[in-house]
Design an enzyme around this catalytic site. Structure first.
Site, mmCIF file in Angstrom:
data_model
loop_
_atom_site.group_PDB
_atom_site.id
_atom_site.type_symbol
_atom_site.label_atom_id
_atom_site.label_comp_id
_atom_site.label_asym_id
_atom_site.label_seq_id
_atom_site.Cartn_x
_atom_site.Cartn_y
_atom_site.Cartn_z
ATOM 1 N N ASP A 81 8.146 41.655 8.059
ATOM 2 C CA ASP A 81 9.017 40.607 7.618
ATOM 3 C C ASP A 81 10.155 40.477 8.063
ATOM 4 O O ASP A 81 10.492 41.246 8.872
ATOM 5 C CB ASP A 81 8.831 40.553 5.915
ATOM 6 C CG ASP A 81 9.614 41.548 5.403
ATOM 7 O OD1 ASP A 81 10.266 42.383 6.186
ATOM 8 O OD2 ASP A 81 9.939 41.747 4.116
ATOM 9 N N LYS A 94 0.816 39.089 9.056
ATOM 10 C CA LYS A 94 1.436 39.864 7.894
ATOM 11 C C LYS A 94 0.879 39.902 6.610
ATOM 12 O O LYS A 94 0.768 41.288 6.105
ATOM 13 C CB LYS A 94 2.922 39.140 7.504
ATOM 14 C CG LYS A 94 3.857 39.667 6.637
ATOM 15 C CD LYS A 94 5.320 38.976 6.646
ATOM 16 C CE LYS A 94 5.136 38.034 5.701
ATOM 17 N NZ LYS A 94 6.581 37.287 5.251
#
Length: 216
Positions: free
Chosen positions: A146, A128
């Site tokens: 997310d 991420k």
């Protein structure tokens, strides 16, 4: 227009409509205040389990005190902890920041690499964070996943996957490379403002005429 019925077509229409709703490039849409990939990487590590606003409150003093990877690698951990304390988990974050900076010095001449495979070898950096750096810091393809992104793409019927890496791979099949970073940030903004976790405001959503989860 005809209602898009396939994940590919829903993704295509989502890109268009959210692009109109939240205009700008990935760099312009990113709420973390930064100057260059190194500052972005630091800010993104700090952003775990806190708000972008809180990160932006502490980074000016942090970047003034430690402007380069070499400076941060040589930092006194207690000084860093004091500076980043408001972001929470400050001891773990300090360890990650100092180890990340040392790794940049040791292996990348103090520069942030622009490749996923290299980024994820840095302490404190997962896919991420690496995708944020690629898409926002280098204007390269990268789709950070997310909780907001995962929730919205499942509600939109783009994938049933729950593992972030599998969600990312599924979306990469549907989303053109040049759209990935900005789409992720637009989904996050939409998730915070409209498609809320507990009570989605479907009546205010620009996607409500084709979203399979729409309540209107």
């Amino acid at each position: 227009m005809a209602k898009p019925k396939t994940p590919k077509n829903r993704a295509k229409e989502t890109i268009v409509r959210l692009g109109e709703e939240y205009p700008g490039s990935a760099k312009e849409l990113c709420a973390l205040v930064h100057d260059g990939p190194f500052q972005l990487l630091v800010a993104t590590i700090l952003s775990a389990q806190t708000t972008d606003e809180r990160v932006n409150q502490v980074t000016p003093a942090l970047f003034e005190r430690y402007p380069t990877a070499a400076d941060l690698a040589a930092a006194d951990p207690e000084e860093v902890e004091a500076l980043i304390h408001p972001t929470g988990f400050f001891r773990n974050k300090t360890r990650s920041l100092l180890a990340m900076a040392q790794a940049l010095e040791d292996r990348f001449d103090g520069q942030v690499p622009a490749e996923m495979d290299a980024l994820v070898t840095l302490p404190g950096v997962g896919r991420k964070t690496a995708n944020v750096v690629l898409s926002v810091g280098f204007d390269l393809p990268g789709l950070p996943v997310d909780t907001h992104v995962g929730r919205l793409v499942r509600r939109l019927g783009l994938t049933d996957e729950r593992d972030p890496v599998k969600v990312e791979r599924a979306l990469n099949e549907l989303v053109p490379a040049e759209e990935r970073g900005a789409l992720s940030l637009r989904l996050i903004l939409h998730g915070r403002r409209v498609c809320l976790s507990r009570r989605p405001r479907c009546e205010d959503c620009v996607l409500n005429d084709f979203c399979p989860s729409s309540l209107v």
